[in-house]
Design a protein around this motif. Structure first.
Motif, PDB file in Angstrom:
ATOM      1  N   LYS B 279       0.844  -1.195   0.000  1.00 38.97           N
ATOM      2  CA  LYS B 279       0.000   0.000   0.000  1.00 38.97           C
ATOM      3  C   LYS B 279       0.874   1.238   0.000  1.00 38.97           C
ATOM      4  O   LYS B 279       1.956   1.262   0.611  1.00 38.97           O
ATOM      5  CB  LYS B 279      -0.870   0.036   1.275  1.00 38.97           C
ATOM      6  N   VAL B 281       1.733   4.743   1.323  1.00 36.98           N
ATOM      7  CA  VAL B 281       1.506   5.524   2.549  1.00 36.98           C
ATOM      8  C   VAL B 281       2.368   6.779   2.507  1.00 36.98           C
ATOM      9  O   VAL B 281       3.244   6.935   1.654  1.00 36.98           O
ATOM     10  CB  VAL B 281       1.861   4.716   3.819  1.00 36.98           C
ATOM     11  N   ARG B 299      11.195  -1.432   9.739  1.00 30.74           N
ATOM     12  CA  ARG B 299      10.579  -1.375  11.067  1.00 30.74           C
ATOM     13  C   ARG B 299      11.214  -2.479  11.889  1.00 30.74           C
ATOM     14  O   ARG B 299      11.226  -3.636  11.474  1.00 30.74           O
ATOM     15  CB  ARG B 299       9.063  -1.553  10.983  1.00 30.74           C
ATOM     16  N   SER B 327       1.577  -4.691   2.929  1.00 26.98           N
ATOM     17  CA  SER B 327       0.301  -4.323   3.556  1.00 26.98           C
ATOM     18  C   SER B 327       0.231  -4.630   5.053  1.00 26.98           C
ATOM     19  O   SER B 327      -0.356  -3.862   5.821  1.00 26.98           O
ATOM     20  CB  SER B 327      -0.847  -5.019   2.829  1.00 26.98           C
ATOM     21  N   GLU B 328       0.852  -5.742   5.466  1.00 27.85           N
ATOM     22  CA  GLU B 328       0.756  -6.102   6.891  1.00 27.85           C
ATOM     23  C   GLU B 328       1.493  -5.098   7.785  1.00 27.85           C
ATOM     24  O   GLU B 328       1.280  -5.048   8.991  1.00 27.85           O
ATOM     25  CB  GLU B 328       1.259  -7.533   7.137  1.00 27.85           C
ATOM     26  N   HIS B 329       2.347  -4.274   7.177  1.00 22.26           N
ATOM     27  CA  HIS B 329       3.083  -3.267   7.952  1.00 22.26           C
ATOM     28  C   HIS B 329       2.566  -1.847   7.723  1.00 22.26           C
ATOM     29  O   HIS B 329       3.072  -0.896   8.308  1.00 22.26           O
ATOM     30  CB  HIS B 329       4.570  -3.314   7.583  1.00 22.26           C
ATOM     31  N   THR B 331       0.562   0.403   8.630  1.00 16.81           N
ATOM     32  CA  THR B 331      -0.296   0.918   9.687  1.00 16.81           C
ATOM     33  C   THR B 331       0.004   2.400   9.878  1.00 16.81           C
ATOM     34  O   THR B 331       1.142   2.756  10.198  1.00 16.81           O
ATOM     35  CB  THR B 331       0.016   0.200  11.024  1.00 16.81           C
ATOM     36  N   LEU B 332      -0.992   3.239   9.657  1.00 19.34           N
ATOM     37  CA  LEU B 332      -0.755   4.674   9.802  1.00 19.34           C
ATOM     38  C   LEU B 332      -0.517   5.043  11.266  1.00 19.34           C
ATOM     39  O   LEU B 332      -0.936   4.345  12.182  1.00 19.34           O
ATOM     40  CB  LEU B 332      -1.944   5.465   9.247  1.00 19.34           C
ATOM     41  N   ASP B 333       0.190   6.169  11.444  1.00 24.45           N
ATOM     42  CA  ASP B 333       0.528   6.687  12.767  1.00 24.45           C
ATOM     43  C   ASP B 333       1.353   5.694  13.581  1.00 24.45           C
ATOM     44  O   ASP B 333       1.108   5.470  14.765  1.00 24.45           O
ATOM     45  CB  ASP B 333      -0.742   7.107  13.532  1.00 24.45           C
ATOM     46  N   SER B 334       2.319   5.079  12.881  1.00 27.47           N
ATOM     47  CA  SER B 334       3.246   4.189  13.579  1.00 27.47           C
ATOM     48  C   SER B 334       4.676   4.600  13.224  1.00 27.47           C
ATOM     49  O   SER B 334       4.895   5.313  12.251  1.00 27.47           O
ATOM     50  CB  SER B 334       2.985   2.739  13.161  1.00 27.47           C
ATOM     51  N   CYS B 336       8.603   4.160  11.987  1.00 23.10           N
ATOM     52  CA  CYS B 336       9.404   3.383  11.059  1.00 23.10           C
ATOM     53  C   CYS B 336      10.749   4.086  10.899  1.00 23.10           C
ATOM     54  O   CYS B 336      10.992   5.090  11.566  1.00 23.10           O
ATOM     55  CB  CYS B 336       8.696   3.229   9.702  1.00 23.10           C
ATOM     56  N   ASN B 351      -0.848   9.343   7.030  1.00 23.09           N
ATOM     57  CA  ASN B 351      -1.714   9.540   5.864  1.00 23.09           C
ATOM     58  C   ASN B 351      -0.946  10.355   4.835  1.00 23.09           C
ATOM     59  O   ASN B 351      -0.304  11.336   5.175  1.00 23.09           O
ATOM     60  CB  ASN B 351      -2.975  10.293   6.307  1.00 23.09           C
TER      61      ASN B 351
END
Lengths: 124, 361
Positions: B279, B281, B299, B327-329, B331-334, B336, B351
């Protein structure tokens, strides 16, 4: 393009102002103009040794990231802390407030260009 | 190197002292006063871009709407006269031919703006699908296009126009004179700001450009355009879109219609159903280091993706980027990290609509 007479230069567009045992290093007016707006300067800690022709840091502009090459052998004695908050000083005053580091010279610098020779390298 | 193409505004760029670069075979202004200053002018007042290098094509025929509704991913049938829409052109496997803007002039006439680098390929693609019912005309070289963008753009263009163009809605168009020159205006842009893209005859483009300069509009180059579009979360073909990227991965499922068939629908619907493997991001650095295209994203030591476009954001005073993340990683607002020249630098996954987030909506 401003190329001050009293400075020495590298082909990689750094300048050096030698004052006895120490020297101040920066990048030239031409270099900052080619780089465009400078947003970040990565410089080593005081105490680190630098070697003529080797990288000692990097400079990040909106356009690209470039290595900085030491014009002479020596050791970093001071870093321009003002650049952390205002890296644009390298754009606005490359030979003055935009200096990068001061070094203690380990040996007589060799293979440097005088102003006329450097000016020739940036023609055309 | 073959001779570069020149836009009708080429002499204006040289006269203003712009720094020129090759882009998609054209000699284009990359910067005038400075990238940061130009980007700020667009966010705070008004700036303008010569985008004459982009392809401009006209399509006529009784079957032009169904023809384009089948080629384009977005809904072309819904367009009313004067309305426009952003869309993709896709291959049957879901890969992207180009991203485009389609204007409906009339029921039997559409005007399509395409990327400079894809112009010849796109026109060939259109002709391959045309059974002869649609007349396709490349008008790129007889016209010029100036994008005027920023909070003051609309009032400045209106002052030069002989029609109340501020009444033109977003993604709608108007035909009127601007600075005495017959113009076609689309209320669109590529900066996240309000404004117009103004299409005028090549021979009179300089008149409009100079009138805009006289109104205080800041000339801007391709470099600030790139900064502004990344801040606004907008993709660029060759970076976030390509023959090997499915629109669902780029977060562009919303421009792919669910009703009616079009080229690529099966592959796009399949990925919509199964979920994308990666995805797109936003990446926001915690420093002014610029995460550039190709830099790897990590990450906890594991490589999870790669940067597709990155710039220094004057708006946020830090480096920002788009990145394709597994995709499995994604995650917004995380947290890296981005690897920059063998060193990992802290960043946040956010976002990708940086500008909208900064404005609080």
């Amino acid at each position: 393009m401003n190329v001050p007479e009293e400075l020495k230069y590298t082909k990689t567009h750094e300048w050096i102002r030698i004052e006895g045992e120490t020297a101040t290093i920066g990048i030239t007016e031409y270099a900052q103009s080619e780089l465009g707006d400078i947003v970040y300067v990565d410089l080593p800690e005081p105490g680190r040794a630098v070697q003529a022709g080797q990288t000692f840091g990097s400079i990040e502009s909106v356009k690209t990231v470039s290595d900085l090459y030491a014009p002479a052998d020596g050791e970093i004695v001071e870093v321009n802390e003002a650049l952390q908050g205002q890296p644009e000083l390298v754009n606005t005053d490359p030979y003055g407030q935009g200096w990068l580091v001061k070094i203690s010279l380990a040996s007589e610098p060799a293979d440097l260009l005088d102003a006329a020779a450097y000016a020739e390298t940036i023609q055309g | 190197m073959p001779d570069l193409l020149k836009t009708p505004l080429h002499a204006e760029h040289l006269a203003l002292g712009a720094r020129m670069v090759e882009f998609a075979g054209w000699d284009m202004p990359v910067q005038y006063s400075g990238v940061i200053q130009e980007a700020k002018a667009v966010r705070e007042a008004a700036g303008m871009f010569d985008v004459s290098h982009m392809g401009r094509t006209r399509h006529r025929g009784d079957s032009v709407v169904p023809f384009w509704d089948f080629l384009a991913t977005n809904d072309i049938q819904k367009l009313t006269d004067g309305a426009s829409t952003y869309s993709l052109l896709c291959y049957p496997d879901g890969g992207c031919v180009d991203d485009i803007i389609v204007y409906r002039i009339r029921q039997d006439e559409l005007y399509v703006v395409i990327n400079a680098a894809n112009r010849e390929k796109d026109i060939e693609w259109m002709r391959q699908h045309n059974d002869g019912g649609v007349e396709i005309v490349d008008e790129t070289f007889e016209s010029a296009m100036i994008a005027v963008q920023g909070p003051k753009a609309v009032e400045i263009v209106e002052a030069l126009a002989d029609a109340p163009v501020s009444q033109v809605e977003r993604f709608h168009s108007a035909t009127c004179d601007v600075a005495g020159v017959p113009a076609f205006l689309g209320r669109t842009g590529y900066t996240g700001e309000d404004g117009f893209e103004i299409i005028v005859p090549a021979s009179q483009a300089a008149v409009v450009w100079k009138a805009l300069v006289d109104q205080g509009v800041t000339p801007c180059g391709l470099a600030s355009r790139d900064v502004l579009r990344v801040e606004a979360g907008l993709p660029l073909y060759g970076h976030e879109l390509s023959p090997t990227i499915n629109p669902i991965e780029a977060g562009l499922g919303w421009v792919c219609k669910k009703e009616r068939d079009y080229v690529g629908k099966e592959a796009i619907d399949a990925m919509r159903a199964s979920g994308p493997p990666r995805k797109l991001v936003g990446i926001q650095m915690l420093s002014r280091i610029v995460p550039r295209e190709g830099y790897k994203v990590f990450r906890e030591g594991e490589e999870i993706g790669v940067v597709s476009s990155g710039v220094f954001s004057p708006l946020l005073d830090c480096g920002i980027a788009f990145a394709f993340i597994r995709s499995e990683h994604a995650t917004l607002d995380s947290d890296c990290e981005v690897e920059v020249r063998d060193k990992k630098h802290p960043a946040r996954m956010v976002n990708k609509r940086f500008l909208q987030a900064a404005k609080g909506n």
